[in-house]
Design an enzyme around this catalytic site. Structure first.
Site, mmCIF file in Angstrom:
data_model
loop_
_atom_site.group_PDB
_atom_site.id
_atom_site.type_symbol
_atom_site.label_atom_id
_atom_site.label_comp_id
_atom_site.label_asym_id
_atom_site.label_seq_id
_atom_site.Cartn_x
_atom_site.Cartn_y
_atom_site.Cartn_z
ATOM 1 N N GLU A 1 0.813 -1.223 0.000
ATOM 2 C CA GLU A 1 0.000 0.000 0.000
ATOM 3 C C GLU A 1 0.843 1.268 0.000
ATOM 4 O O GLU A 1 0.545 2.236 -0.703
ATOM 5 C CB GLU A 1 -0.952 0.028 1.206
ATOM 6 C CG GLU A 1 -2.091 -0.969 1.138
ATOM 7 C CD GLU A 1 -1.705 -2.332 1.702
ATOM 8 O OE1 GLU A 1 -0.548 -2.502 2.130
ATOM 9 O OE2 GLU A 1 -2.573 -3.222 1.713
ATOM 10 N N HIS B 1 -10.182 -4.039 11.440
ATOM 11 C CA HIS B 1 -10.924 -3.989 10.180
ATOM 12 C C HIS B 1 -12.231 -3.218 10.295
ATOM 13 O O HIS B 1 -13.138 -3.414 9.511
ATOM 14 C CB HIS B 1 -11.203 -5.403 9.670
ATOM 15 C CG HIS B 1 -10.048 -5.984 8.927
ATOM 16 N ND1 HIS B 1 -8.802 -6.101 9.484
ATOM 17 C CD2 HIS B 1 -9.930 -6.475 7.658
ATOM 18 C CE1 HIS B 1 -7.981 -6.643 8.602
ATOM 19 N NE2 HIS B 1 -8.635 -6.869 7.489
#
Lengths: 347, 327
Positions: B60, B129
C-alpha cells in the site's frame, strides 16, 4: 579507509568539461557555505542540511540527466536543484522564506520544487520520495515518453519500507528509474553497520534483480561515467538501475548536530579526499585546468552566490492573507475550503 | 432510471470516466485479474487492459506513492484500497505527500488522484478492520473526503472526484456494496463535491448523518414520525469540504441537532459539526447538540458486543427525544 588518490592515469576529459564540472561543484560548495553563514545569522530558519563533501554525486549524476528526465531528491537537495538548473536566486529566496523563492516561501530548504525543470521535490521524509519517483516513471512509461526519473536518497532510506516497496515495484514493472543511493555512512548519527544487517547496499538491489554498481562518490568523473552507463541502460528500456555513490558529509547532519558519533580523525581523513580539491589537483596535474582557471571560477561563483543572497535579501514576504492559498486548486485565495473564514483558527 | 447496486454505480462512474479520459487508470490489490476484492472493478480489466487496470502487490505504501507520482506527471490515478484500514500502512504518502505537495511547491503541482475503498464497520471483523477514517483524514488540509450513502450519489460524486484536481478520499462501505438504488443514466451525470442533501424535511429536529449512519437516521426519522415528531435528515455527502450552510439553515429552523457518525467520538466529525453549529447558530439552539457514535473503544469481534458498539436507530431516536426534551 581514506586512500590517497592516485593521479597517475590521464583522464579522458576535455578542458572545457573539466572546467564545467569544477564550476558546478564550486557553485554548490559556495552556496552551502553561504547558507551556513546565513543560518547562523538567522536569515535562514528551520532545518538546514548541507551537501558539502558530497558535491561530486549530484554533479556527476546530473551530467547524465537530459531535459526530459525527472529529479526526486531528499531534504539535502540544494545542490541537486542548483546543478539541475534552478537559479541560485530562487533557491536562496526560498530559504529566506520570500515569495520570489521557487515555492513562494512555502517549502523552504527541504522542499525545493520546479515543475519546468522536472524537479519533483525535496522530500523531507526519509524514503518518502522513492514511491513518487517510481510513480513518475510509471507515468512516463504509460504515456510512452522516454524520460528517466533519477531518485536520490541516503543510505538511511534503505531501512525504510518505502525503499523496498519501490525497488520491488520498479523492477516488477520494469520502470525507468535510476536509484542513486548517496551513501555517506551515517543516517543522521547512526552508522550504517549499526542499522543494517547487510551493509553492501548493492546486494539489496540485486535481491530485487535490479542491476547495480557502487562507485567512488568523491570522484566526479567516476560518478559521471557510472551514471551515464546506468542512464543508457535505463533509457534503453531495461528497467531500473541502482547506483551507490560512496561519499561523506563534511559538515554536521543539520545545524544542530554536535557530531559525537564519529571521530574527528575520520572526518579529517575523508576531507583529504575532498571531491573538489582532488579533482582540481588531478586536472592540474594533467594540464587540464590551471590555478588561474580555478581562481576565475571561484570569482564567478562568488559573484553568483552574492547576487543570489542580495536577491533573497531584497525579496518580499508574501502577504499573510495568502496563507491559505494553494491548499486546494479550486479554493479562492484567502478562504478556507470548509466555508469558514480563514483567519479564525483560534476561535 | 436504472436500478444499480452501490458497487455497480461506482464501477459505472469509473468506466464512464475512463472511457472519457485516457489519463485515468485504476490501480490496487486484486482490482484486475481477480475482478476486485468486492467486485467493484468487475470486467474493467477486460475492457481497459492491464495498462489501465493494474494489479499491485500487497504494497500500500508503495502504490499509494506511485499514484501520487503519476498524478504529478500527467495522469489521473484511481487508487483502490481493499479497505481503508489498509491505508494506514500507506499513511506517509496519503497524509504527507498527497495533500502537501501542491502547497509546498507554491501551487506548481496539482495532485489529481482518487483514493477509494470501503470504510468503517463491516461486520464481526474486530478492531483492525472496522476503522472509520473520515475524521482522521479530514483533519489534513489539502485532502477532500467524500462519503456517499446511496448508489446515485456514489456515481455522481465519484465522477466529480475523478475530475477534481486535488486528492480526494472516496469512502465506500462493504456493507452497502450490494445495496440497490436508482442511479441516473443522464449523460455526464455529476454531483458537486461539498453539497449536502436534505433527504427528509422536518421542523422538529435536525439529524445529520452520512454513509451507513444515514440509514440509521432515516429509520429513526420514520419511527419518530409515527410518534408525531418531524425530523429533518441531512446527508452531508462530503465531509470535507463541508456544506455547513445547509446544516446551519436547518438548525435555525429546528433549533435542535443530532449527529450520527459511526466513528469513534473523540475529535471526530460529529465533534466538528457540534463546534461549527455552536459557532454559527448558538443563538438558535434550544438544546445542546447530541452525538450518536461508536464508543471510545476499539471495535469488538463478538456479535452482541458489536451490536452494542454500532450506532442504532434506537439510539438516534433517544438522542432526538433528548434534544427535544421529550420522554
Amino acid at each position: 579507509m581514506a586512500k590517497k588518490k592516485t593521479n597517475a592515469s590521464k583522464p579522458t576529459v576535455s578542458p572545457e568539461h573539466a572546467r564545467h564540472l569544477l564550476h558546478q561543484m564550486l557553485r554548490i560548495r559556495r552556496m552551502e557555505e553561504r547558507a551556513a553563514e546565513l543560518y547562523t545569522a538567522e536569515k535562514i530558519r528551520g532545518f538546514l542540511h548541507l551537501y558539502i563533501g558530497e558535491e561530486a554525486v549530484a554533479v556527476g549524476v546530473m551530467e547524465a540527466a537530459a531535459e526530459q528526465d525527472a529529479i526526486v531528491a531528499t531534504y539535502r537537495e540544494h545542490g541537486h536543484a542548483l546543478v539541475r538548473g534552478m537559479p541560485a536566486r530562487a533557491i536562496m529566496a526560498e530559504m529566506f522564506g520570500k515569495q520570489e523563492g521557487c515555492c513562494r516561501g512555502r517549502g523552504g530548504s527541504m522542499h525545493l520544487f520546479d515543475r519546468t525543470l522536472r524537479i519533483y521535490g525535496g522530500n523531507a521524509i526519509v524514503g518518502g520520495g522513492l514511491p513518487l519517483a517510481v510513480g513518475l516513471g510509471l507515468a512516463d512509461a504509460l504515456q510512452g515518453r522516454d524520460g528517466v526519473t533519477i531518485c536520490f536518497f541516503g543510505e538511511g532510506a534503505v531501512a525504510e519500507g518505502e525503499f523496498h516497496e519501490s525497488m520491488n515495484l520498479a523492477e516488477l514493472w520494469q520502470l525507468p528509474v535510476l536509484f542513486v543511493c548517496e551513501n555517506n555512512l551515517y543516517a543522521m548519527g547512526t552508522a550504517l553497520d549499526r542499522s543494517e544487517s547487510q551493509t553492501d547496499l548493492t546486494e539489496k538491489a540485486e535481491s530485487y534483480k535490479i542491476p547495480s554498481k557502487a562507485v567512488d562518490g568523491m570522484d566526479v568523473l567516476a560518478v559521471e561515467a557510472a551514471a551515464r552507463r546506468a542512464m543508457d541502460e535505463v533509457r534503453s528500456g531495461q528497467g531500473p538501475y541502482f547506483l551507490e555513490c560512496r561519499t561523506y558529509r563534511f559538515r554536521a547532519h543539520s545545524m544542530f548536530d554536535p557530531e559525537l558519533y564519529r571521530e574527528k580523525s575520520e572526518v579529517d581523513a575523508w576531507k583529504q579526499r575532498d571531491p573538489i580539491a582532488t579533482f582540481f589537483d588531478r586536472m592540474k596535474d594533467h594540464d587540464l585546468l590551471s590555478d588561474a582557471d580555478r581562481k576565475a571560477l571561484e570569482a564567478e561563483v562568488n559573484e553568483e552566490i552574492d547576487d543570489a543572497v542580495a536577491f533573497a535579501e531584497a525579496g518580499t514576504l508574501e502577504p499573510v492573507d495568502a496563507l491559505t492559498r494553494f491548499v486546494y486548486s479550486d479554493a479562492p485565495s484567502g478562504a478556507a475550503s470548509n466555508g469558514q473564514p480563514a483567519a479564525s483558527p483560534a476561535s | 432510471m436504472p436500478e444499480l447496486q452501490f458497487r455497480e454505480a461506482i464501477r459505472a462512474a469509473m468506466v464512464e470516466e475512463m472511457e472519457r479520459d485516457e489519463d485515468i487508470f485504476l490501480m490496487g490489490e486484486e482490482v484486475a485479474e481477480y475482478n476486485g476484492a468486492y467486485k467493484v472493478s468487475q470486467g474493467m480489466l477486460d475492457q481497459f487492459g492491464s495498462e489501465r487496470v493494474i494489479d499491485t502487490p500487497i504494497s500500500e505504501l508503495g502504490f499509494a506513492g506511485l499514484g501520487i507520482g503519476a498524478a504529478m506527471n500527467g495522469l489521473r490515478p484511481i487508487i483502490e484500497f481493499m479497505t481503508w484500514n489498509f491505508s494506514f500502512v500507506a499513511f506517509d504518502q496519503v497524509v504527507n505527500n498527497a495533500p502537501n505537495i501542491r502547497y509546498m511547491s507554491g501551487g506548481q503541482f496539482k495532485i489529481p488522484i482518487v483514493f477509494r475503498g470501503p470504510n468503517g464497520a463491516a461486520g464481526q471483523l474486530a478492531a483492525t478492520h472496522n476503522n472509520s477514517v473520515e475524521s482522521l483524514y479530514s483533519n489534513f488540509p489539502g485532502l477532500k473526503v467524500v462519503c456517499p450513502s446511496n448508489p446515485d450519489d456514489a456515481k455522481g460524486l465519484l465522477k466529480t472526484s475523478i475530475r477534481d484536481d486535488d486528492p480526494v478520499l472516496f469512502l465506500e462501505s462493504e456493507l452497502m456494496y450490494g445495496m440497490k438504488g436508482e442511479v441516473s443514466d443522464a449523460d455526464d451525470y455529476t454531483l458537486p463535491i461539498g453539497t449536502a442533501r436534505i433527504a427528509r424535511e422536518g421542523d422538529d429536529v435536525t439529524i445529520v448523518a452520512h454513509s451507513k449512519s444515514y440509514w440509521r437516521a432515516m429509520e429513526a426519522a420514520e419511527e419518530l414520525a409515527k410518534e408525531g415528531y418531524d425530523a429533518e435528515v441531512i446527508d452531508p455527502r462530503t465531509i470535507k469540504p463541508l456544506d455547513i450552510e445547509t446544516i446551519v439553515q436547518s438548525v435555525q429552523k429546528t433549533n435542535r441537532c443530532v449527529v450520527v457518525d459511526e466513528s469513534n467520538p473523540f475529535a471526530s466529525f460529529a465533534s466538528e459539526i457540534a463546534f461549527q453549529i455552536q459557532d454559527q447558530a448558538f443563538d438558535w439552539l434550544d438544546a445542546p447538540l447530541v452525538r450518536v457514535t461508536a464508543p471510545d473503544t476499539p471495535a469488538p469481534y463478538a456479535g452482541n458486543l458489536m451490536d452494542e458498539y454500532m450506532p442504532s436507530a434506537k439510539e438516534v431516536i433517544q438522542a432526538a427525544k433528548r434534544v427535544m426534551y421529550v420522554d
